[in-house]
Design a protein around this motif. Structure first.
Motif, PDB file in Angstrom:
ATOM      1  N   MET A 199      38.977  34.834  45.619  1.00  0.00           N
ATOM      2  CA  MET A 199      39.007  36.219  45.145  1.00  0.00           C
ATOM      3  C   MET A 199      37.668  36.598  44.513  1.00  0.00           C
ATOM      4  O   MET A 199      37.012  35.785  43.875  1.00  0.00           O
ATOM      5  CB  MET A 199      40.132  36.418  44.125  1.00  0.00           C
ATOM      6  N   GLU A 253      38.668  41.613  42.112  1.00  0.00           N
ATOM      7  CA  GLU A 253      40.073  41.331  42.433  1.00  0.00           C
ATOM      8  C   GLU A 253      40.738  40.537  41.314  1.00  0.00           C
ATOM      9  O   GLU A 253      41.903  40.771  40.983  1.00  0.00           O
ATOM     10  CB  GLU A 253      40.175  40.557  43.756  1.00  0.00           C
ATOM     11  N   LYS A 287      41.535  42.918  38.516  1.00  0.00           N
ATOM     12  CA  LYS A 287      42.694  43.735  38.892  1.00  0.00           C
ATOM     13  C   LYS A 287      43.983  42.931  38.725  1.00  0.00           C
ATOM     14  O   LYS A 287      44.985  43.425  38.204  1.00  0.00           O
ATOM     15  CB  LYS A 287      42.543  44.213  40.333  1.00  0.00           C
TER      16      LYS A 287
END
Length: 100
Positions: A83, A87, A90
Motif C-alpha cells: 500500500m 492508502e 485512508k
C-alpha cells in the motif's frame, strides 16, 4: 505425514510393548502378569495421546489451522507492504472512524 512415518510409528509402538513386556519379566513378573501390564501401559499411552489430540482439536491448535492462520497473516502483511502512504492513511482513518 507420510506413509513410511506411520509404519515407523507403528513399529516403534510394537517394539515398545515388547520391550515393556521383557522389562516387566526381568523385574520378576510372570509372563501372564507382564503381558497384562504391558498391554495396560500401551492402552494408557493410547488414551493419553487421544486426550492430547482432542485438546488440540478443540483449541484449534492443529497443524492445518496454524498453517491457514500463518498464510492469512502473511497475505495481509504483504498487502499492507504494497500500500502507498496515502492508502495507509485512508485505512487508518477508516479504522479510527469504526472505533468511534
Amino acid at each position: 505425514m507420510r506413509r513410511i512415518d506411520i509404519i515407523y510409528i507403528g513399529l516403534g509402538i510394537f517394539l515398545a510393548g515388547g520391550l515393556a513386556f521383557l522389562v516387566l519379566q526381568l523385574v520378576g513378573l510372570d509372563s501372564q502378569q507382564a503381558g497384562i501390564w504391558s498391554q495396560a501401559l500401551l492402552i494408557f499411552g493410547l488414551i493419553g495421546w487421544l486426550l492430547t489430540y482432542l485438546f488440540r482439536a478443540s483449541t484449534k491448535q492443529m497443524t492445518y489451522n496454524q498453517q491457514l492462520k500463518d498464510y492469512q497473516e502473511a497475505v495481509l502483511q504483504k498487502r499492507l507492504e504494497e500500500m502507498t502512504p496515502e492508502e495507509l492513511e485512508k485505512l487508518q482513518a477508516e479504522i479510527e472512524q469504526e472505533k468511534k
